[in-house]
Design a protein around this motif. Structure first.
Motif, PDB file in Angstrom:
ATOM      1  N   GLU A   1       0.853  -1.182   0.000  1.00 29.28           N
ATOM      2  CA  GLU A   1       0.000   0.000   0.000  1.00 29.28           C
ATOM      3  C   GLU A   1       0.890   1.234   0.000  1.00 29.28           C
ATOM      4  O   GLU A   1       1.742   1.384   0.880  1.00 29.28           O
TER       5      GLU A   1
ATOM      6  N   GLU B   1      -0.406   4.637  -0.275  1.00 27.34           N
ATOM      7  CA  GLU B   1      -1.055   5.727   0.459  1.00 27.34           C
ATOM      8  C   GLU B   1      -1.007   5.473   1.961  1.00 27.34           C
ATOM      9  O   GLU B   1      -1.261   4.376   2.431  1.00 27.34           O
ATOM     10  N   GLY B   2      -0.651   6.525   2.701  1.00 31.01           N
ATOM     11  CA  GLY B   2      -0.583   6.413   4.148  1.00 31.01           C
ATOM     12  C   GLY B   2       0.653   5.709   4.669  1.00 31.01           C
ATOM     13  O   GLY B   2       0.746   5.419   5.864  1.00 31.01           O
ATOM     14  N   SER B   3       1.618   5.419   3.790  1.00 33.56           N
ATOM     15  CA  SER B   3       2.845   4.730   4.192  1.00 33.56           C
ATOM     16  C   SER B   3       4.025   5.691   4.120  1.00 33.56           C
ATOM     17  O   SER B   3       3.868   6.886   3.883  1.00 33.56           O
TER      18      SER B   3
ATOM     19  N   ALA C   1       3.470   8.632  -3.672  1.00 31.04           N
ATOM     20  CA  ALA C   1       2.174   7.964  -3.790  1.00 31.04           C
ATOM     21  C   ALA C   1       1.292   8.601  -4.853  1.00 31.04           C
ATOM     22  O   ALA C   1       0.586   7.892  -5.586  1.00 31.04           O
ATOM     23  N   VAL C   2       1.306   9.916  -4.967  1.00 32.44           N
ATOM     24  CA  VAL C   2       0.422  10.588  -5.921  1.00 32.44           C
ATOM     25  C   VAL C   2       0.787  10.256  -7.363  1.00 32.44           C
ATOM     26  O   VAL C   2      -0.072   9.811  -8.139  1.00 32.44           O
TER      27      VAL C   2
ATOM     28  N   LYS D   1       0.004   6.533  -8.130  1.00 33.22           N
ATOM     29  CA  LYS D   1      -1.421   6.260  -8.356  1.00 33.22           C
ATOM     30  C   LYS D   1      -1.848   6.734  -9.734  1.00 33.22           C
ATOM     31  O   LYS D   1      -2.611   6.055 -10.437  1.00 33.22           O
TER      32      LYS D   1
ATOM     33  N   THR E   1       0.545  -0.082  -8.292  1.00 36.40           N
ATOM     34  CA  THR E   1      -0.213  -0.498  -7.115  1.00 36.40           C
ATOM     35  C   THR E   1       0.641  -1.105  -6.013  1.00 36.40           C
ATOM     36  O   THR E   1       0.172  -1.237  -4.882  1.00 36.40           O
TER      37      THR E   1
END
Length: 302
Positions: free
Chosen positions: A71, A73-75, A80-81, A84, A89
């Motif tokens: 994951e 996002e949030g890591s 991340a942006v 995505k 993924t």
């Protein structure tokens, strides 16, 4: 005119980049990579650097062994942006040690969607604790819970199954048809979720543990357009292709011998001699160095 290669669907591996340690600044700096159409992600990567424990490359550097990040996002992942936006993924970071020294950290990014199946697995063995190789972590995307459950309940002895074969050979192993491969012990479960290709490679560590990274992919999203494994001859000055498979052409025949040196004009030879990946588009050559000893070079084409 459309070539056979143009008809190959998009690959499960979308981006491969590598980061090299800087003696002056003590950080990992961008070394290069194969980004395909992920131009925004490439632009976001080129000017970055990572200290120990920073971002995905820095985490693998600090740990001294491969790391799977399922994951973004949030890591701790810093991109991340753009990841995505490009449909990336998951990622796996592989430190490469030549002897006791870190020569590079390779980061491989994959992507899948509702119509495609693929998985990344990281297997490990601590010889002080067990004779088995067990699953450390994995990304299973759209393959569902059943195959992941089977994998987490499975262990391999050296030489058994795809991870065990790579562990035993200390070089990469590619199985183009898991349904017909006697060495793949989870064939029934893989076929049910559409997985048909398997690729595993031993990973670099310096603490005596054994790690194997495995990619499993579906026909609609092959691991790469072409996979080659190059191994040194008895002198260690030349590389021979021990295996080759193309999604467009099938099994590949014999190839020319390539020189292996830091000054070699070919990416394969430089990667073997230096321990640092090298790019010759559309191919990236990645040294395979279990226990700090380079045993092969894997060439992935996109």
């Amino acid at each position: 005119m459309t070539s056979a290669q143009d008809l190959v669907p998009k690959t499960f591996i979308r981006v491969i980049e590598y980061w090299v340690p800087s003696e002056e600044s003590g950080v990992l700096e961008f070394g290069g990579g194969s980004f395909g159409t992920a131009t925004r992600f490439e632009a976001a990567s080129r000017n970055l650097c990572f200290g120990r424990g920073e971002g995905l490359p820095g985490q693998a550097w600090e740990a001294g062994h491969p790391i799977v990040l399922k994951e973004f996002e949030g890591s701790y992942f810093r991109r991340a942006v753009p990841a995505k936006a490009e449909g990336l993924t998951c990622g796996i970071a592989l430190p490469i040690f030549k002897g006791q020294q870190l020569s590079a950290v390779v980061v491989i990014f994959c992507g899948d969607d509702a119509e495609h199946a693929g998985a990344i697995e990281l297997w490990a063995n601590d010889p002080a604790e067990s004779k088995d190789m067990d699953l450390v972590d994995g990304y299973y995307g759209t393959t569902g819970d059943t195959f992941e459950f089977i994998s987490r309940a499975t262990s391999f002895r050296r030489g058994n199954g795809l991870p065990g074969m790579a562990w035993d050979k200390q070089t990469p192993v590619f199985l183009p048809d898991l349904g017909k491969a006697s060495g793949f012990l989870r064939a029934d479960g893989a076929i049910k979720v559409g997985i048909n290709r398997g690729f595993a490679t031993p990973c670099s560590t310096i603490d005596g543990t054994n790690y194997v990274m495995a990619f499993l992919s579906a026909l609609a999203t092959p691991i790469a357009r072409r996979v080659e494994i190059w191994e040194p001859d008895v002198t260690g000055t030349q590389l021979l292709r021990s295996f080759g498979f193309s999604e467009a052409e099938g099994m590949l025949g014999e190839s020319e011998i390539v020189a292996a040196s830091e000054e070699a004009s070919n990416a394969l030879g430089r990667a073997f001699a230096t321990g640092v990946p090298a790019v010759a588009a559309p191919m990236i050559a990645i040294p395979v160095a279990p226990e700090g000893n380079i045993t092969a070079v894997m060439a992935l084409y996109f």
